[in-house]
Motif scaffolding. Structure first.
Motif, PDB file in Angstrom:
ATOM      1  N   GLU A 180     -29.620  37.128 -33.862  1.00 36.78           N
ATOM      2  CA  GLU A 180     -29.506  35.911 -33.058  1.00 36.78           C
ATOM      3  C   GLU A 180     -28.740  34.873 -33.868  1.00 36.78           C
ATOM      4  O   GLU A 180     -29.107  34.565 -35.001  1.00 36.78           O
ATOM      5  N   LEU A 181     -27.705  34.342 -33.273  1.00 40.50           N
ATOM      6  CA  LEU A 181     -26.817  33.400 -33.948  1.00 40.50           C
ATOM      7  C   LEU A 181     -27.526  32.088 -34.266  1.00 40.50           C
ATOM      8  O   LEU A 181     -28.213  31.513 -33.425  1.00 40.50           O
ATOM      9  N   ARG A 182     -27.344  31.643 -35.518  1.00 46.55           N
ATOM     10  CA  ARG A 182     -27.841  30.338 -35.966  1.00 46.55           C
ATOM     11  C   ARG A 182     -26.972  29.897 -37.147  1.00 46.55           C
ATOM     12  O   ARG A 182     -26.433  30.726 -37.863  1.00 46.55           O
ATOM     13  N   ALA A 183     -26.829  28.603 -37.311  1.00 43.06           N
ATOM     14  CA  ALA A 183     -26.073  28.079 -38.454  1.00 43.06           C
ATOM     15  C   ALA A 183     -27.001  28.019 -39.658  1.00 43.06           C
ATOM     16  O   ALA A 183     -28.105  27.487 -39.576  1.00 43.06           O
ATOM     17  N   GLY A 184     -26.567  28.581 -40.764  1.00 42.04           N
ATOM     18  CA  GLY A 184     -27.351  28.555 -41.993  1.00 42.04           C
ATOM     19  C   GLY A 184     -26.440  28.431 -43.183  1.00 42.04           C
ATOM     20  O   GLY A 184     -25.220  28.421 -43.059  1.00 42.04           O
ATOM     21  N   ASP A 185     -27.021  28.352 -44.377  1.00 39.24           N
ATOM     22  CA  ASP A 185     -26.278  28.328 -45.629  1.00 39.24           C
ATOM     23  C   ASP A 185     -25.222  27.224 -45.615  1.00 39.24           C
ATOM     24  O   ASP A 185     -25.556  26.057 -45.492  1.00 39.24           O
ATOM     25  N   ASP A 186     -23.933  27.563 -45.696  1.00 40.02           N
ATOM     26  CA  ASP A 186     -22.853  26.574 -45.777  1.00 40.02           C
ATOM     27  C   ASP A 186     -22.298  26.154 -44.421  1.00 40.02           C
ATOM     28  O   ASP A 186     -21.305  25.437 -44.361  1.00 40.02           O
ATOM     29  N   ALA A 187     -22.904  26.600 -43.324  1.00 46.44           N
ATOM     30  CA  ALA A 187     -22.361  26.317 -41.992  1.00 46.44           C
ATOM     31  C   ALA A 187     -23.053  25.114 -41.355  1.00 46.44           C
ATOM     32  O   ALA A 187     -24.272  25.025 -41.326  1.00 46.44           O
ATOM     33  N   ALA A 188     -22.239  24.178 -40.843  1.00 41.59           N
ATOM     34  CA  ALA A 188     -22.768  23.066 -40.067  1.00 41.59           C
ATOM     35  C   ALA A 188     -23.100  23.521 -38.647  1.00 41.59           C
ATOM     36  O   ALA A 188     -24.006  23.006 -38.003  1.00 41.59           O
ATOM     37  N   ASP A 189     -22.339  24.521 -38.161  1.00 42.61           N
ATOM     38  CA  ASP A 189     -22.538  25.085 -36.827  1.00 42.61           C
ATOM     39  C   ASP A 189     -21.987  26.503 -36.839  1.00 42.61           C
ATOM     40  O   ASP A 189     -21.134  26.835 -37.664  1.00 42.61           O
ATOM     41  N   ALA A 190     -22.476  27.329 -35.950  1.00 50.97           N
ATOM     42  CA  ALA A 190     -21.984  28.702 -35.799  1.00 50.97           C
ATOM     43  C   ALA A 190     -21.980  29.019 -34.314  1.00 50.97           C
ATOM     44  O   ALA A 190     -22.949  28.705 -33.613  1.00 50.97           O
ATOM     45  N   ARG A 191     -20.891  29.616 -33.841  1.00 51.08           N
ATOM     46  CA  ARG A 191     -20.771  29.910 -32.408  1.00 51.08           C
ATOM     47  C   ARG A 191     -19.936  31.162 -32.176  1.00 51.08           C
ATOM     48  O   ARG A 191     -19.065  31.498 -32.968  1.00 51.08           O
ATOM     49  N   TRP A 192     -20.194  31.781 -31.013  1.00 55.26           N
ATOM     50  CA  TRP A 192     -19.288  32.794 -30.474  1.00 55.26           C
ATOM     51  C   TRP A 192     -18.265  32.019 -29.660  1.00 55.26           C
ATOM     52  O   TRP A 192     -18.627  31.327 -28.711  1.00 55.26           O
ATOM     53  N   ILE A 193     -16.996  32.091 -30.026  1.00 53.38           N
ATOM     54  CA  ILE A 193     -15.935  31.281 -29.434  1.00 53.38           C
ATOM     55  C   ILE A 193     -14.982  32.167 -28.632  1.00 53.38           C
ATOM     56  O   ILE A 193     -14.457  33.151 -29.164  1.00 53.38           O
ATOM     57  N   THR A 194     -14.743  31.791 -27.384  1.00 55.18           N
ATOM     58  CA  THR A 194     -13.762  32.502 -26.566  1.00 55.18           C
ATOM     59  C   THR A 194     -12.361  31.976 -26.889  1.00 55.18           C
ATOM     60  O   THR A 194     -12.204  30.911 -27.490  1.00 55.18           O
ATOM     61  N   ALA A 195     -11.342  32.712 -26.443  1.00 60.69           N
ATOM     62  CA  ALA A 195      -9.955  32.285 -26.671  1.00 60.69           C
ATOM     63  C   ALA A 195      -9.697  30.924 -26.043  1.00 60.69           C
ATOM     64  O   ALA A 195      -9.003  30.081 -26.622  1.00 60.69           O
ATOM     65  N   ALA A 196     -10.265  30.666 -24.864  1.00 62.62           N
ATOM     66  CA  ALA A 196     -10.073  29.373 -24.191  1.00 62.62           C
ATOM     67  C   ALA A 196     -10.706  28.239 -24.986  1.00 62.62           C
ATOM     68  O   ALA A 196     -10.140  27.150 -25.085  1.00 62.62           O
ATOM     69  N   GLU A 197     -11.862  28.465 -25.582  1.00 61.72           N
ATOM     70  CA  GLU A 197     -12.542  27.440 -26.378  1.00 61.72           C
ATOM     71  C   GLU A 197     -11.830  27.166 -27.696  1.00 61.72           C
ATOM     72  O   GLU A 197     -11.885  26.055 -28.223  1.00 61.72           O
ATOM     73  N   LEU A 198     -11.156  28.174 -28.213  1.00 60.94           N
ATOM     74  CA  LEU A 198     -10.462  28.053 -29.496  1.00 60.94           C
ATOM     75  C   LEU A 198      -9.403  26.956 -29.459  1.00 60.94           C
ATOM     76  O   LEU A 198      -9.199  26.247 -30.449  1.00 60.94           O
ATOM     77  N   VAL A 199      -8.772  26.775 -28.310  1.00 63.90           N
ATOM     78  CA  VAL A 199      -7.690  25.796 -28.154  1.00 63.90           C
ATOM     79  C   VAL A 199      -8.141  24.381 -28.521  1.00 63.90           C
ATOM     80  O   VAL A 199      -7.416  23.655 -29.191  1.00 63.90           O
ATOM     81  N   GLY A 200      -9.350  23.994 -28.138  1.00 67.23           N
ATOM     82  CA  GLY A 200      -9.816  22.628 -28.349  1.00 67.23           C
ATOM     83  C   GLY A 200     -10.497  22.363 -29.672  1.00 67.23           C
ATOM     84  O   GLY A 200     -10.948  21.247 -29.914  1.00 67.23           O
ATOM     85  N   LEU A 201     -10.578  23.358 -30.555  1.00 72.24           N
ATOM     86  CA  LEU A 201     -11.290  23.179 -31.822  1.00 72.24           C
ATOM     87  C   LEU A 201     -10.347  22.915 -32.987  1.00 72.24           C
ATOM     88  O   LEU A 201      -9.197  23.342 -32.980  1.00 72.24           O
ATOM     89  N   THR A 202     -10.852  22.236 -34.006  1.00 77.10           N
ATOM     90  CA  THR A 202     -10.129  22.052 -35.258  1.00 77.10           C
ATOM     91  C   THR A 202     -10.363  23.300 -36.085  1.00 77.10           C
ATOM     92  O   THR A 202     -11.375  23.442 -36.759  1.00 77.10           O
ATOM     93  N   VAL A 203      -9.409  24.228 -35.987  1.00 78.36           N
ATOM     94  CA  VAL A 203      -9.547  25.537 -36.616  1.00 78.36           C
ATOM     95  C   VAL A 203      -8.681  25.598 -37.862  1.00 78.36           C
ATOM     96  O   VAL A 203      -7.537  25.125 -37.862  1.00 78.36           O
ATOM     97  N   ASN A 204      -9.232  26.186 -38.909  1.00 76.94           N
ATOM     98  CA  ASN A 204      -8.475  26.405 -40.133  1.00 76.94           C
ATOM     99  C   ASN A 204      -7.182  27.133 -39.775  1.00 76.94           C
ATOM    100  O   ASN A 204      -7.218  28.119 -39.045  1.00 76.94           O
TER     101      ASN A 204
END
Length: 148
Positions: A109-133
């Protein structure tokens, strides 16, 4: 602990090996939002440092579990690159040699831990609006035809 962790990362005496894992579940890719420098606030492939005596695959499997709660099976490398950040005087503040591996989702089950502020399953459509490395965006587009 956080202060000790930060001093290990900053101003290294040699490059630090690290891994990432490209994990898909259905039509979504696993990404984390970084909580710490050098990429704080950016979305990227989850992963972290390789420990002494650890294979790249074992490191990826451990890091993804710690950072996201997801169990993976790590496969072959798909990309290797450097992350080098210098300070105002030209000193090397961070230097990672990162090897990203393809990986299969196993369970968890997905959860943010360790060095992550957030963790998500991201679709291609959602990727467009994110600040991605930029390296993550390029890898997903070129190697996996995701987010083009």
């Amino acid at each position: 602990m956080e202060d000790h962790h930060s001093t290990i990362r900053k101003y290294p005496d040699a490059p630090r090996p690290a891994v990432g894992a490209v994990v898909f579940k259905g039509d979504a890719v696993l990404l984390v939002q970084r909580a710490n420098p050098p990429s704080r606030g950016m979305w990227s492939i989850p992963g972290g440092r390789v420990r002494l005596g650890e294979t790249l695959q074992a490191a990826a499997e451990r890091e993804i579990l710690e950072e996201t709660g997801v169990v993976i099976r790590a496969n072959a490398p798909v990309l290797a690159f450097d992350v080098i950040q210098k300070d105002d005087r030209g000193g090397v503040k961070y230097h990672y040699v990162i090897v990203d591996l393809a990986a299969d989702y196993v369970s968890g089950e997905l959860r943010a831990g360790d060095d992550a502020a957030d963790a998500r399953w991201i679709t291609a459509a959602e990727l467009v609006g994110l600040t991605v490395n930029p390296a993550t965006r390029r890898l997903l587009a070129e190697q996996f035809k995701f987010g083009k």
